[in-house]
Design an enzyme around this catalytic site. Structure first.
Site, PDB file in Angstrom:
ATOM      1  CE  LYS A   1      32.455  39.357  50.263  1.00  0.00           C
ATOM      2  NZ  LYS A   1      33.332  39.093  49.878  1.00  0.00           N
TER       3      LYS A   1
ATOM      4  CE  LYS B   1      30.325  42.804  38.450  1.00  0.00           C
ATOM      5  NZ  LYS B   1      31.063  42.883  39.086  1.00  0.00           N
TER       6      LYS B   1
ATOM      7  CE  LYS C   1      29.725  34.377  39.694  1.00  0.00           C
ATOM      8  NZ  LYS C   1      30.516  34.182  39.227  1.00  0.00           N
TER       9      LYS C   1
HETATM   10  P1  AMP Z   1      32.624  37.448  39.725  1.00  0.00           P
HETATM   11  O1  AMP Z   1      31.076  36.678  38.867  1.00  0.00           O
HETATM   12  O2  AMP Z   1      31.953  38.494  40.315  1.00  0.00           O
HETATM   13  O3  AMP Z   1      33.639  36.451  40.855  1.00  0.00           O
HETATM   14  O4  AMP Z   1      33.796  37.824  38.271  1.00  0.00           O
HETATM   15  C1  AMP Z   1      34.021  37.055  37.880  1.00  0.00           C
HETATM   16  C2  AMP Z   1      34.997  38.068  36.964  1.00  0.00           C
HETATM   17  O5  AMP Z   1      33.809  38.050  35.488  1.00  0.00           O
HETATM   18  C3  AMP Z   1      35.370  39.199  36.885  1.00  0.00           C
HETATM   19  O6  AMP Z   1      36.849  39.045  36.443  1.00  0.00           O
HETATM   20  C4  AMP Z   1      34.450  40.139  36.765  1.00  0.00           C
HETATM   21  O7  AMP Z   1      35.150  41.803  36.251  1.00  0.00           O
HETATM   22  C5  AMP Z   1      33.836  39.819  35.084  1.00  0.00           C
HETATM   23  N1  AMP Z   1      32.590  40.124  35.337  1.00  0.00           N
HETATM   24  C6  AMP Z   1      31.666  40.120  36.331  1.00  0.00           C
HETATM   25  N2  AMP Z   1      30.476  40.058  36.250  1.00  0.00           N
HETATM   26  C7  AMP Z   1      30.607  41.302  35.243  1.00  0.00           C
HETATM   27  C8  AMP Z   1      29.981  42.384  34.484  1.00  0.00           C
HETATM   28  N3  AMP Z   1      28.640  42.461  34.404  1.00  0.00           N
HETATM   29  N4  AMP Z   1      30.529  42.630  33.071  1.00  0.00           N
HETATM   30  C9  AMP Z   1      31.742  42.123  32.755  1.00  0.00           C
HETATM   31  N5  AMP Z   1      32.631  41.350  33.662  1.00  0.00           N
HETATM   32  C10 AMP Z   1      32.143  41.209  34.596  1.00  0.00           C
END
Ligand code: AMP
Ligand code: TRP
Length: 331
Positions: free
Chosen positions: A111, A195, A198
Site C-alpha cells: 500500500k 483473481k 470485487k
Molecule cells: P476479500 O474479498 O479479498 O476481502 O477476501 C475475503 C475472503 O475471500 C478471503 O478469505 C479470500 O481468500 C477469499 N477470496 C477472495 N477472492 C477470492 C477468489 N477469487 N477466489 C477464492 N477465494 C477468494
C-alpha cells in the site's frame, strides 16, 4: 475438538470467489471444529467506508454466511465492534511490537509503495496487525484459516504470543495459519489470469452472489475461453476453461476428471450452458434464504448471542493479561 477462528471484512459486495474460497469452506469446517467467526468491521475502517454502505455490506455478509449454511448453534458468529476486548488487547499488543516489525508487513509495504506523491497513508493500515493479533490471541485458536495475503499477519501473532509468554509467563496458545490449497483462487471470467475480485472496474468478469440470476448466467456464457474447444483442465495453457471446470467441480461436487470425461467431445457452448444452470441454481438457493434472513430480527438475535459468548471468553483472557502485566491493581 480443535478450535478455529477467522475474521472477514465487510467491504464490498460478496463474490462467487469469496463464496467458493471462504464461505463454503467455513460451512464445511463447522462440523469438524469449534468455530469462531467474526465480522472484522473495525478493520474495515482502515479505509474510508461510506456509512450507509458499510451498514448494508455488514448485514449482507452475515445474512449470506447464514444463507450458505453457517449454523449459529455450532458457530460463534459476532461483530468485532460488539466485543470491546479486541481493541483493548490490541492496544497492549501494539505496545509490544516494533515499528520495524510492522513496516515489514507486505500488505503495508504494498500500500505504501503505491502511494501518489501527495497522498499519505493512514496510521490504521500500519497498526492493524496488532488488532488482528488481538483478535486471534484472545480466543486461543489452534488454526486460523486465511488467504495467502494474511499469512504474515498470523505469523506475527505467533511471534507476539511467544514474546508475551516468555516475558510474563505462559498466556497465549500459538496459532497456526491455514492457507487453502485448492479453490483458493477463482479467476476473473473476462481475464482468467487475474483473481476474481470485487474491486475490478467492470463487473462482467465477476459474479456477485446477489446478482440477478439471469445476469449471472450471462456472465458464465460470455466467459473468455480459448478456441480449441476441448474441455480439459490445464490452468497454464487453458486458464479460462480450467477456471470454469474448477467452479463446476466445486459447485456440483463432481471431480474435475469426471467432468472432463462427461464433456469429452462436447463443445464449450453446451458446457457453459450446463455450468450457467449449476451456478444459477446455487445462487437461487442462497438468495431465497438470504431474502428470508435479511428481513426481521434474526440477524440481530444471532449477533447478540454470538457477542455474549465471545465476550465471555474474551473477558477471561483479557483479565488474565491485565493481571499479568500489572494493569489490575486488586490483590
Ligand atoms: P476479500 O474479498 O479479498 O476481502 O477476501 C475475503 C475472503 O475471500 C478471503 O478469505 C479470500 O481468500 C477469499 N477470496 C477472495 N477472492 C477470492 C477468489 N477469487 N477466489 C477464492 N477465494 C477468494
Ligand atoms: N485482516 C483480515 C483480512 O483483511 C481479516 C481479519 C481480521 C482476520 N482479523 C482477523 C482474519 C483474525 C483472521 C483472523 O482479510
Amino acid at each position: 475438538m480443535k478450535r478455529m477462528l477467522s475474521g472477514i471484512k465487510p467491504t464490498g459486495r460478496v463474490t462467487l470467489g469469496n463464496y467458493i474460497g471462504a464461505i463454503k469452506p467455513f460451512v464445511s469446517y463447522q462440523d469438524e471444529y469449534e468455530m469462531i467467526v467474526f465480522v472484522a468491521n473495525l478493520h474495515s475502517m482502515t479505509i474510508y467506508q461510506e456509512p450507509k454502505e458499510l451498514r448494508k455490506n455488514t448485514r449482507d455478509l452475515i445474512a449470506l454466511y447464514l444463507a450458505a449454511g453457517l449454523d449459529p448453534e455450532k458457530v460463534t458468529l459476532f461483530l468485532q465492534s460488539d466485543v470491546l476486548e479486541h481493541a483493548q488487547l490490541g492496544w497492549y499488543l501494539g505496545c509490544m511490537v516494533s515499528m520495524g516489525e510492522l513496516s515489514r508487513m507486505t500488505q503495508y509495504k504494498d500500500k505504501a509503495s503505491k502511494l501518489g506523491k501527495n497522498e499519505s497513508i493512514g496510521a490504521g493500515i500500519f497498526n492493524y496487525p496488532s488488532l488482528m493479533n488481538a483478535d486471534i490471541l484472545l480466543y486461543d485458536p489452534d488454526y486460523v484459516p486465511v488467504g495467502e495475503d494474511q499469512k504474515q499477519h498470523c505469523e506475527l501473532a505467533r511471534d507476539i504470543a511467544e514474546r508475551f509468554n516468555s516475558r510474563y509467563s505462559e498466556t497465549f496458545k500459538l496459532p497456526e495459519p491455514l492457507v487453502p490449497k485448492v479453490g483458493g483462487k477463482i479467476m476473473d471470467l473476462q481475464d482468467p489470469t487475474k483473481k476474481m475480485s470485487k474491486s475490478e472496474q467492470t463487473s462482467k468478469g465477476c459474479i456477485y452472489i446477489l446478482d440477478d440470476i439471469q445476469v449471472s448466467k450471462k456472465k458464465i456464457m460470455s466467459a473468455v475461453t480459448d478456441s480449441d474447444n476441448h474441455i480439459i483442465y490445464d490452468p497454464e495453457n487453458k486458464p479460462g476453461i480450467s477456471n470454469l471446470l474448477s467452479i463446476y467441480s466445486i459447485l456440483s461436487k463432481k471431480s474435475i476428471a469426471s467432468l472432463e470425461e462427461q464433456y469429452q467431445g462436447c463443445g464449450y457452448g453446451q458446457f457453459k450452458k450446463d455450468l450457467a444452470e449449476v451456478v444459477g441454481q446455487e445462487l437461487q438457493k442462497i438468495q431465497d434464504r438470504y431474502h428470508e434472513i435479511i428481513q426481521g430480527s434474526y440477524i440481530d438475535d444471532v449477533l447478540k448471542n454470538g457477542a455474549d459468548h465471545a465476550r465471555y471468553m474474551a473477558r477471561k483472557k483479557l483479565a488474565k493479561v491485565e493481571r499479568k502485566i500489572g494493569i489490575t491493581i486488586k490483590k
